[in-house]
Scaffold this motif. Structure first.
Motif, short mmCIF file in Angstrom:
data_model
loop_
_atom_site.label_atom_id
_atom_site.label_comp_id
_atom_site.label_asym_id
_atom_site.label_seq_id
_atom_site.Cartn_x
_atom_site.Cartn_y
_atom_site.Cartn_z
N GLY A 5 15.25 -0.78 -5.67
CA GLY A 5 14.98 -1.16 -7.05
C GLY A 5 13.66 -1.85 -7.28
N ALA A 6 12.76 -1.77 -6.31
CA ALA A 6 11.44 -2.39 -6.49
C ALA A 6 10.36 -1.37 -6.15
N PRO A 7 10.13 -0.38 -7.02
CA PRO A 7 9.14 0.67 -6.73
C PRO A 7 7.74 0.14 -6.50
N ILE A 8 7.48 -1.08 -6.93
CA ILE A 8 6.16 -1.67 -6.71
C ILE A 8 5.87 -1.80 -5.22
N MET A 9 6.95 -1.80 -4.39
CA MET A 9 6.75 -1.91 -2.95
C MET A 9 6.03 -0.70 -2.37
N LEU A 10 5.94 0.36 -3.14
CA LEU A 10 5.20 1.53 -2.66
C LEU A 10 3.73 1.21 -2.44
N VAL A 11 3.22 0.17 -3.11
CA VAL A 11 1.81 -0.20 -2.89
C VAL A 11 1.62 -0.72 -1.47
N ALA A 12 2.72 -1.13 -0.80
CA ALA A 12 2.64 -1.53 0.61
C ALA A 12 3.12 -0.41 1.52
N ALA A 13 4.12 0.36 1.07
CA ALA A 13 4.69 1.41 1.92
C ALA A 13 3.67 2.49 2.24
N VAL A 14 2.90 2.92 1.25
CA VAL A 14 1.93 4.00 1.48
C VAL A 14 0.82 3.56 2.45
N PRO A 15 0.17 2.41 2.22
CA PRO A 15 -0.82 1.96 3.21
C PRO A 15 -0.20 1.72 4.59
N GLY A 16 1.06 1.27 4.62
CA GLY A 16 1.72 1.08 5.91
C GLY A 16 1.85 2.39 6.66
N GLY A 17 2.21 3.45 5.95
CA GLY A 17 2.30 4.77 6.57
C GLY A 17 0.96 5.26 7.07
N LEU A 18 -0.09 5.00 6.28
CA LEU A 18 -1.44 5.40 6.71
C LEU A 18 -1.87 4.62 7.95
N LEU A 19 -1.51 3.33 8.02
CA LEU A 19 -1.83 2.55 9.21
C LEU A 19 -1.09 3.08 10.42
N LEU A 20 0.17 3.48 10.23
CA LEU A 20 0.94 4.08 11.32
C LEU A 20 0.22 5.30 11.88
N LEU B 63 2.71 0.30 15.09
CA LEU B 63 4.05 -0.26 14.92
C LEU B 63 4.12 -1.16 13.70
N LEU B 64 3.07 -1.95 13.48
CA LEU B 64 3.01 -2.80 12.29
C LEU B 64 3.05 -1.94 11.03
N GLY B 65 2.24 -0.88 11.03
CA GLY B 65 2.22 0.01 9.87
C GLY B 65 3.57 0.66 9.63
N GLY B 66 4.23 1.08 10.72
CA GLY B 66 5.55 1.69 10.58
C GLY B 66 6.57 0.72 10.03
N ALA B 67 6.51 -0.55 10.50
CA ALA B 67 7.45 -1.55 9.99
C ALA B 67 7.23 -1.81 8.50
N ILE B 68 5.95 -1.89 8.11
CA ILE B 68 5.64 -2.09 6.68
C ILE B 68 6.12 -0.90 5.87
N MET B 69 5.87 0.31 6.37
CA MET B 69 6.27 1.51 5.63
C MET B 69 7.78 1.58 5.45
N VAL B 70 8.53 1.37 6.54
CA VAL B 70 9.99 1.47 6.45
C VAL B 70 10.57 0.35 5.62
N GLY B 71 10.15 -0.89 5.90
CA GLY B 71 10.68 -2.03 5.15
C GLY B 71 10.38 -1.94 3.67
N ALA B 72 9.13 -1.63 3.35
CA ALA B 72 8.74 -1.53 1.94
C ALA B 72 9.44 -0.35 1.27
N GLY B 73 9.61 0.74 2.01
CA GLY B 73 10.29 1.90 1.44
C GLY B 73 11.74 1.61 1.11
N VAL B 74 12.42 0.87 1.99
CA VAL B 74 13.82 0.51 1.75
C VAL B 74 13.94 -0.39 0.52
N VAL B 75 13.06 -1.37 0.42
CA VAL B 75 13.11 -2.28 -0.73
C VAL B 75 12.75 -1.52 -2.01
#
Length: 511
Positions: A375-390, A359-371
């Motif tokens: 306009g902040a593609p740098i958030m992908l450095v958190a979104a991808v690991p978040g998805g992997l944690l999910l 659930l933590l990974g999913g929240a990071i993935m979705v939140g970081a993906g939305v941000v």
């Protein structure tokens, strides 16, 4: 430029009915805009949508827009039954006709078209098309869509054409001068979303992954090697319900139906034909001899059957209820696992922990993906690991064994037996004693693999009535197909219980 197509539809039930009666007007006629002149920017071809004062005010406003921003925009209002996609084609044609008639630069030319549905005052389609200067600049495709959806369309729902045009021009001018409106999410993306937040999200995802692997590495492991697949039963003492629980790491729904089969093979119960359901034969069970019930699991199932029996018969509907109630057999299997030290305790809490990390990974993935999308593609450095944690959390929660090392060791020969039966089902020349193996086949969820043999093979002992037992109808209907129709999935699977040609872009929409 690649043509941009956006279709914005906010449609009421009345609009849907209106669209159903769309006319088949000539496409060529729909895209003709005769009478355009450089001294006039507002054209009301309905004759009633704009009064002379409103037309003059809009014309002055469009001249001011051209002076302040360079955008040379024409407005055309008419009665025409057209859908949003047609309106987009037409507003592009209007922009091109404006360029051809006046000689303005097509890169800075724009057009707004309103197609009012004939005979109505509150149903219309609207579109905007801007030259490449603005399509590539401060009025990108998303903003064109927003101008239609948020500015042009709402007033048209009330029949307010002048309000629609003024709102659209307000939004267009603001976008050209200032760029698209900046939302709180955009500001967040420009601030924390591009500075400390991505690294915080990355750190949280990595910490979660470390915790997940730390917990998972402590899982019980078998101390003996896997055995060679075989069709020979490891022993004749272990109940099929216990065997399948070892293989699948927990009690299975198929255990109950397998036990009913075993009771029938021992003449403790007998299958009889029941009424057909949906054209398929079904079965019921007659209780015969309590003394032939041996073992805790058969006793638990016998007790269930007895509770539902009427005059010693458990009809098809009641039999389905027995098959669906996995608790009595599950309780017996768990008790035996506990007595033998096979069941690992605390696994539920660990699986909840893995679920929480997922659930933590999913929240990071979705939140970081939305941000990131804001306009902040740098958030992908958190979104991808978040998805992997999910994914990691979900896989580990599912794969974490519910058995101790001793239980995993005890499961080895039964796994080999399951694999052997599964392999034999694919070989027509493989010899399997179906009478002896049927309870195991059902318990291990291999009914589908053996369906062809079970339906076309010799009459099975479990479906043969004991000598002297009268049956009301043809006993040939008491077979595997009828049994499967009664017990459903539990007889066949192991179910765990528990842009435009001239450059630029546009958008169109509907009330």
């Amino acid at each position: 430029m690649i043509r941009t197509r956006f279709v914005v539809a906010i449609v009421s039930a009345a609009t849907v009915l209106g669209l159903a009666g769309c006319s088949d007007s000539s496409a060529a006629q729909d895209t003709r805009f005769d009478g355009l002149t450089s001294g006039e920017r507002v054209y009301d071809r309905t004759g009633f949508s704009l009064d002379p004062g409103q037309t003059e005010a809009l014309d002055r406003r469009l001249e001011a827009l051209r002076s302040e921003t360079g955008a040379d925009v024409v407005v055309w209002v008419r009665e025409l039954d057209a859908d949003p996609d047609d309106t987009l084609d037409q507003v592009e044609a209007l922009q091109q006709a404006w360029v051809a008639a006046t000689g303005v630069d097509q890169d800075t030319a724009g057009a707004i078209l309103i197609n009012r549905e004939p005979g109505t005052v509150d149903e219309a389609r609207a579109g905007i098309f801007v030259g490449s200067t603005f399509d590539d600049g401060n009025v990108p495709p998303d903003e064109q869509e927003a101008i239609v959806e948020d500015a042009l369309i709402p007033p048209l729902k009330d029949g307010d054409v002048v309000g629609s045009l003024n709102a659209g021009l307000d939004r267009l001018q603001s976008s050209i001068v200032n760029g698209p409106p900046v939302t709180a999410l955009n500001r967040f993306a420009d601030g924390p979303g591009s500075t400390w937040l991505p690294w915080t999200g990355l750190a949280a995802a990595l910490a979660g992954a470390v915790m997940a692997f730390s917990l998972y590495r402590r899982r019980p492991r078998a101390t003996v090697s896997a055995e060679t697949p075989t069709t020979y039963r490891p022993d004749h003492r272990t109940d099929p319900a216990v065997a399948t629980a070892l293989v699948h790491r927990s009690s299975q729904a198929s255990a109950t139906s397998a036990t009913v089969v075993a009771l029938a093979a021992d003449d403790a119960v007998a299958f009889e034909p029941d009424e057909k359901k949906h054209g398929k034969p079904t079965v019921r069970v007659r209780l015969l001899d309590d003394s032939k019930v041996r073992g805790d699991v058969p006793r638990a199932v016998w007790d269930q059957l007895s509770e539902h029996a009427v005059d010693g018969v458990v009809d098809n509907a009641a039999l389905k209820k027995v098959g669906a109630n996995t608790r009595p057999v599950g309780a017996v299997v768990n008790a035996e696992f506990d007595a033998r030290g096979w069941r690992a305790h605390g696994v539920g809490r660990l699986r909840w922990a893995f679920g929480g990390l997922a659930l933590l990974g999913g929240a990071i993935m979705v939140g970081a993906g939305v941000v990131a999308a804001a306009g902040a593609p740098i958030m992908l450095v958190a979104a991808v690991p978040g998805g992997l944690l999910l994914l990691t959390g979900l896989v580990m929660a599912t794969a974490y064994p519910g058995l101790t090392a001793a239980g995993l060791d005890a499961a080895r020969p039964w796994e080999a037996y399951r694999d052997g039966l599964k392999a034999a089902a694919k070989k027509d020349d493989a010899t399997v004693d179906l009478d002896a193996a049927l309870p195991d086949i059902v318990a291990l969820g291999l009914g589908a693999a053996y369906k062809k043999r079970l339906e076309s093979g010799p009459e099975l002992r479990a479906f043969t009535a004991p000598a002297g037992l009268p049956l009301a109808v043809d006993p040939s209907v008491v077979n595997w197909a009828a049994f499967s129709a009664t017990f459903g999935a539990s007889a066949s699977s192991a179910t765990v219980s528990g842009g435009g040609a001239g450059g630029g872009g546009g958008a169109a929409g509907s009330t």
